[in-house]
Scaffold this motif. Structure first.
Motif, mmCIF file in Angstrom:
data_model
loop_
_atom_site.group_PDB
_atom_site.id
_atom_site.type_symbol
_atom_site.label_atom_id
_atom_site.label_comp_id
_atom_site.label_asym_id
_atom_site.label_seq_id
_atom_site.Cartn_x
_atom_site.Cartn_y
_atom_site.Cartn_z
ATOM 1 N N VAL A 178 50.926 -2.530 5.361
ATOM 2 C CA VAL A 178 50.502 -1.138 5.217
ATOM 3 C C VAL A 178 50.573 -0.788 3.735
ATOM 4 O O VAL A 178 51.649 -0.800 3.143
ATOM 5 N N ASN A 179 49.421 -0.507 3.141
ATOM 6 C CA ASN A 179 49.352 -0.159 1.721
ATOM 7 C C ASN A 179 48.927 1.294 1.557
ATOM 8 O O ASN A 179 47.986 1.747 2.226
ATOM 9 N N GLN A 180 49.610 1.983 0.668
ATOM 10 C CA GLN A 180 49.231 3.342 0.296
ATOM 11 C C GLN A 180 49.120 3.384 -1.227
ATOM 12 O O GLN A 180 50.104 3.187 -1.932
ATOM 13 N N THR A 181 47.903 3.616 -1.719
ATOM 14 C CA THR A 181 47.665 3.674 -3.156
ATOM 15 C C THR A 181 47.160 5.058 -3.520
ATOM 16 O O THR A 181 46.182 5.541 -2.939
ATOM 17 N N ASP A 182 47.826 5.698 -4.461
ATOM 18 C CA ASP A 182 47.391 6.998 -4.988
ATOM 19 C C ASP A 182 46.980 6.799 -6.436
ATOM 20 O O ASP A 182 47.725 6.227 -7.237
ATOM 21 N N TYR A 183 45.805 7.296 -6.760
ATOM 22 C CA TYR A 183 45.240 7.091 -8.079
ATOM 23 C C TYR A 183 44.913 8.431 -8.711
ATOM 24 O O TYR A 183 44.452 9.356 -8.033
ATOM 25 N N SER A 184 45.166 8.558 -10.013
ATOM 26 C CA SER A 184 44.806 9.782 -10.727
ATOM 27 C C SER A 184 44.434 9.448 -12.162
ATOM 28 O O SER A 184 44.977 8.511 -12.749
ATOM 29 N N TYR A 229 45.010 10.036 -19.477
ATOM 30 C CA TYR A 229 46.061 9.418 -18.670
ATOM 31 C C TYR A 229 45.416 8.787 -17.454
ATOM 32 O O TYR A 229 44.499 9.353 -16.843
ATOM 33 N N SER A 230 45.888 7.611 -17.087
ATOM 34 C CA SER A 230 45.457 6.944 -15.870
ATOM 35 C C SER A 230 46.692 6.407 -15.169
ATOM 36 O O SER A 230 47.529 5.756 -15.809
ATOM 37 N N GLY A 231 46.817 6.682 -13.899
ATOM 38 C CA GLY A 231 48.012 6.250 -13.179
ATOM 39 C C GLY A 231 47.720 5.839 -11.760
ATOM 40 O O GLY A 231 46.808 6.370 -11.111
ATOM 41 N N ALA A 232 48.481 4.881 -11.273
ATOM 42 C CA ALA A 232 48.367 4.443 -9.882
ATOM 43 C C ALA A 232 49.756 4.151 -9.349
ATOM 44 O O ALA A 232 50.597 3.583 -10.055
ATOM 45 N N GLU A 233 49.986 4.547 -8.113
ATOM 46 C CA GLU A 233 51.232 4.212 -7.428
ATOM 47 C C GLU A 233 50.881 3.585 -6.090
ATOM 48 O O GLU A 233 50.072 4.128 -5.337
ATOM 49 N N LYS A 234 51.475 2.440 -5.848
ATOM 50 C CA LYS A 234 51.185 1.702 -4.627
ATOM 51 C C LYS A 234 52.475 1.411 -3.885
ATOM 52 O O LYS A 234 53.429 0.876 -4.450
ATOM 53 N N LEU A 235 52.498 1.767 -2.628
ATOM 54 C CA LEU A 235 53.634 1.478 -1.763
ATOM 55 C C LEU A 235 53.152 0.548 -0.666
ATOM 56 O O LEU A 235 52.188 0.849 0.037
ATOM 57 N N SER A 236 53.798 -0.591 -0.555
ATOM 58 C CA SER A 236 53.377 -1.613 0.389
ATOM 59 C C SER A 236 54.524 -1.949 1.334
ATOM 60 O O SER A 236 55.618 -2.305 0.896
ATOM 61 N N ASP A 237 54.263 -1.821 2.627
ATOM 62 C CA ASP A 237 55.228 -2.149 3.671
ATOM 63 C C ASP A 237 54.681 -3.348 4.432
ATOM 64 O O ASP A 237 53.714 -3.237 5.171
ATOM 65 N N SER A 238 55.303 -4.525 4.222
ATOM 66 C CA SER A 238 54.799 -5.779 4.798
ATOM 67 C C SER A 238 55.811 -6.319 5.801
ATOM 68 O O SER A 238 57.001 -6.450 5.490
ATOM 69 N N THR A 239 55.331 -6.629 7.003
ATOM 70 C CA THR A 239 56.222 -7.141 8.041
ATOM 71 C C THR A 239 55.734 -8.488 8.548
ATOM 72 O O THR A 239 54.546 -8.795 8.520
#
Length: 938
Positions: free
Chosen positions: A389-395, A416-426
């Motif tokens: 499950v990946n959640q990427t927020d970009y701005s 400014y350029s930014g990205a945050e990615k949260l990955s939940d791998s099972t």
């Protein structure tokens, strides 16, 4: 330390706080006149795009616009504009770019993900949006194009010959992306589109919606755009098949059981093939006998939701002053379910039992024998239910200034350029050890019952599979990039130097930071301190579902002769059952790293206008000075006094730095009014991936290796030259040919740098595997250089130029061919091209456009290329791939158009092999995609 249940909230909060802070800074800057001194230059290529580009325009007009942009460019470049992007079938921005000359894409399960320019590896390409280097959620510098919705993009230019004013030239090239601005349009504009797409395998229908609204109010203009889409795609794959050297068992020693494995492997090899191993510990000898390590059958279900939005506020009181704020936000959420049935022949407790067939001729030039059909004494069979499950927020936010004052053209940019990615791998794993037989098939491999009485049907023996673990990884990547640039340009009219047309100089500062957190929790029982499920609970004790019910659609790979059916545990059931009350994942200190990079550059360049004989000539020459400092820190692994390994108690940091001077020259000679001779030469660089710089150590237990980051890595440099002819014809036609050379040095490669003695290694079932010496590998800049040469051909022709009977028909095609002198990094000395480099790429589009009707059919081809080098020894190739796409449009009224589009309409499969097609590694099918949509333009 953060737990899984709180991590997503933390990420969202940080994202909102950062976005609000940047908005306040940028909006505050708009209201202060002193801020002009902090502004910087907008890229020249994007400035050329600031003119009316109607999204609703015809394909022919978009081609003509792109040709105009190419002709007026300083160096070698190609462009695509919004109408072209909108009308072609695509699933994201990467796929929208694949028809540009020299541009190909990398595909993953039927989706274009990364962009290659001139077939060079994707990390050789620099990407920016509105002049700001683009952040991504990956661990490197490559951009994950699948996170961007193509509908919010106004134009894209691929620059292949840099100028001194460019932030970075990119060894392959630079992809310069521009979003829409209000003064791009004449007055008010509203565009709305919607479509539904059907995938042939999943049989799901996916919606997509987008709109753009823009208006100008005297000196002011405002624009907003928004896009939202969902995608459900199923992929069936016979994959994961790979070579394993017989050293796996030949080198076993230290106990009677291990010696028995080694002796039996050598005896069976000699008995069934006649080959005798003279030295079982000689890696150059025992690594040239290989067998199938793994045969896997996988069914994937990938569900995505993607949205993107832009906003632009423009203040333009006159042609001499323009101030623009651009904002871009986006989100990319994806869930991928993978259901995998696999047989690992090389289990630690197994060895050869009988060799039924082998091949000692196909790879004879490398002295490699392939055991193609073998029975093994104790194969490790696995059922894996995996979920990512990946959640990427970009701005991204930027403020640009264009100002003509006192004869100077002052341009500026802060962004400014930014990205945050949260990955939940099972990964839910059940294992069964039993004798079975593995062999190659035409499309991959198959697992059969062996003649051993204890052999099992691996697909239909759930009672034989024991629970190993339910493993959860939580990873968070934060990528932030800040930029500021100030540029001055002045037209020159010197009596004694008439050739000097203009001078330009400027300064640019960038600050980049990438941070990674990682945590793991492995469930082995019904509570945190209980491991009672391991080795006791069977696969049969859980709820099982046929794999074809776990993923929507029909049978698994029904057209293959070997198409097994099986049942396993759904990921939804696994989450509910194995995540006990109070379950959480905490980030681990020793898995943390952060890399900070600051770069300051100055440049000067000049434009010249003069005649060579009677031929008008333009020349752009300049030089850029670049100074870069790197600070990398994290927890580093050390060897303790008792021989065990651990990590430092506190973060360890290390600095790195480098500087260089990068010259560039671009020249155009008008041989006739319609025939241009263009030439360019430059030195450029690509910085090493931030993940490779990170001061960290990771372990690969199956390879007996540690891998260290290297803060001392230097960039990869390229001295490059290009010369070409461009013939511009009526109605937007063009014929162009160019030849280019790139002398590339400092290529980043992995090499052995040390050893860690006496490392204890355990098997998956918890038993002791043994004590081994582990090698330490690290990325370094390879000595020497290699040359890449190539040709690029472009033919864009309205066919009416050939015959009046072909009016309204046309062709848009391009071809790129590469040759290189580099051999890949194989420990066995096997020659291979660099990873990711394809020697031939080809794109062709036939189109018809008449009044209210238009139709296009496009074919994209990419030659085979090296995808990886298995165990640093055996090159693994991705097969050549060609895909056909189709688009048909009809205008119901002047403002409303209906489109029918097809992606991969011939349902091509993706395949690969190790060293030779006789040894396939994968057969992957993602299906065709048909969509029906409508677009309104008011």
């Amino acid at each position: 330390m953060k737990s899984f249940k709180h991590a997503n909230t933390t990420v969202k909060t940080k994202q909102k706080e950062l976005s609000l802070a940047i908005k306040r800074i940028l909006l505050g800057t708009m209201l202060t006149t002193t801020a002009f001194s902090a502004l910087a230059v907008e890229d020249e290529s994007s400035k050329k795009d600031i003119e009316v580009i109607e999204v609703s325009g015809s394909y022919v007009k978009s081609l003509e616009k792109a040709v105009d942009m190419k002709r007026s460019s300083t160096g070698f470049s190609d462009s695509v504009v919004a109408s072209d992007i909108a009308d072609f079938p695509e699933q994201n921005l990467a796929e929208a770019l694949q028809r540009m000359p020299g541009v190909t894409i990398e595909r993953n399960k039927g989706l274009g993900t990364k962009v290659n320019v001139r077939s060079l590896p994707n990390e050789f390409t620099h990407v920016s949006i509105n002049g700001v280097a683009t952040a991504s959620g990956s661990g490197g510098r490559d951009v994950e194009f699948d996170i961007f919705a193509s509908e919010i993009i106004q134009s894209v230019t691929v620059s292949k010959s840099p100028t001194a004013a460019d932030e970075e030239g990119g060894i392959a090239g630079s992809v310069l992306i521009s979003t829409a601005r209000p003064f791009d349009y004449k007055g008010r504009k509203l565009i709305v589109s919607a479509e539904g797409a059907h995938n042939s395998i999943s049989e799901e229908i996916d919606p997509k919606f987008a709109f753009l609204a823009s208006d100008t109010f005297g000196d002011w203009g405002a624009l907003v755009s928004y896009s939202n889409s969902k995608r459900t795609n199923r992929t069936d794959s016979n994959s994961g098949i790979n070579f394993r050297p017989l050293s796996r068992w030949l080198e076993k020693s230290g106990s009677d059981s291990k010696q028995l494995q080694s002796d039996q492997a050598a005896e069976v090899l000699e008995r069934d093939t006649g080959l005798t191993i003279s030295d079982r510990f000689d890696s150059d000898e025992n690594s040239r006998v290989v067998f199938i390590d793994k045969i896997g059958n996988r069914a994937y279900l990938n569900e995505q939701e993607k949205w993107g939005a832009t906003a632009s506020i423009q203040y333009k009181p006159s042609d001499s002053l323009s101030l623009t704020f651009d904002g871009m936000l986006g989100g990319y959420d994806s869930t991928e379910d993978e259901y995998d049935a696999a047989a690992y022949s090389a289990s630690s407790s197994s060895t050869l039992e009988e060799i039924h067939d082998y091949d000692d001729t196909t790879l004879a030039e490398h002295d490699i024998m392939v055991l193609t059909d073998v029975s093994y004494t104790n194969t490790q069979h696995e059922f894996l239910s995996k979920e990512v499950v990946n959640q990427t927020d970009y701005s991204q936010y930027s403020l640009t200034l264009d100002w003509d004052v006192m004869g100077w053209d002052v341009n500026g940019l802060i962004g400014y350029s930014g990205a945050e990615k949260l990955s939940d791998s099972t990964n839910l794993k059940h294992t069964s050890y039993a004798p079975t037989r593995s062999r190659y098939t035409e499309e991959g491999g198959e697992v059969l019952l062996s003649e051993n009485a204890n052999s099992i049907d691996m697909y239909n023996s759930p009672e034989s599979y024991l629970f190993d673990f339910y493993d959860v990884d939580l990873e968070e990547i934060t990528d932030d990039k800040y930029a500021a640039q100030l540029d001055f340009k002045k037209s020159m009219e010197l009596m004694h130097f008439e050739a000097l047309s203009s001078i330009q100089f400027g300064v640019r500062y960038t600050d980049k930071s990438k941070e990674r957190n990682l945590g793991n929790n492995q469930v082995k029982g019904p509570s945190a301190d209980d491991d009672s499920w391991k080795g006791v609970r069977t696969l049969q004790d859980s709820e099982l579902t046929p794999v074809t019910d776990l993923v929507p659609g029909g049978a698994y790979l029904p057209d293959l002769a070997y198409s097994p059916q099986w049942s396993q545990i759904s990921n939804a059931y696994a989450r509910e059952t194995f995540r006990y009350d109070g379950f959480s994942v905490e980030f681990e200190d020793d898995q943390y790293y952060r890399v900070d990079e600051e770069a300051l550059s100055f440049y000067f360049m000049a434009d010249f206008l003069f005649d060579i004989g009677s031929l008008p000539t333009t020349l752009n020459a300049g030089v850029r000075s670049v100074d870069t400092s790197v600070l990398s820190f994290g927890y580093h692994q050390v060897q303790n006094a008792d021989g065990s390994t651990g990590y430092t108690d506190a973060p360890v940091s290390k600095e790195g730095n480098y500087s260089d001077v990068l010259p560039s020259v671009n020249m155009t000679v008008e041989l006739t009014d319609d025939l241009l001779l263009r030439a360019a030469a430059s030195k450029t660089l690509m910085r090493p991936a931030l993940g490779d710089i990170a001061y960290k150590r990771t372990v690969s237990l199956n390879e007996y290796k540690y891998r260290d980051g290297n803060p001392d890595l230097q960039p990869t440099y390229s001295d490059q030259f290009e010369i070409g002819l461009e013939w511009y014809m009526d109605e937007g036609g063009i014929l162009a040919a160019s030849y280019f050379e790139k002398e590339i040095e400092g290529v980043v490669r992995e090499t052995l740098t040390g050893m860690v003695d006496d490392v204890t290694k355990y098997n998956d079932n918890g038993s002791l595997d043994g004590v081994y010496d582990f090698e330490i590998y690290q990325k370094v800049n390879a000595e020497g250089s290699y040359k890449v040469t190539g040709i690029e051909l472009i033919a864009q022709l309205p066919l009416s130029l050939l015959s009046d009977s072909l009016e309204d028909f046309g062709i848009n095609s391009n071809y790129t061919m590469l040759d290189n002198s580099l051999t890949g990094d194989s420990d066995l000395g096997i020659p291979t091209a660099p990873v990711g480099l394809a020697e031939n790429t080809f794109n062709m589009t036939f189109y018809y456009e008449k009044d209210a009707f238009d139709a296009r059919i496009s074919y994209n081809y990419k030659d085979e290329y090296v995808e990886s080098i298995e165990r640093d020894m055996y090159p693994v190739y991705r097969d050549a791939y060609g895909q056909t796409d189709l688009s048909i449009g009809y205008k119901i009224t002047d403002d409303i158009k209906v489109n029918l589009k097809g992606i991969n309409i011939t349902n091509e499969e993706t395949t690969g092999y190790t060293m030779d097609p006789a040894f396939p590694t994968m057969y992957e099918l993602s299906g065709r995609r048909i969509s029906l949509g409508v677009r309104a333009n008011f």
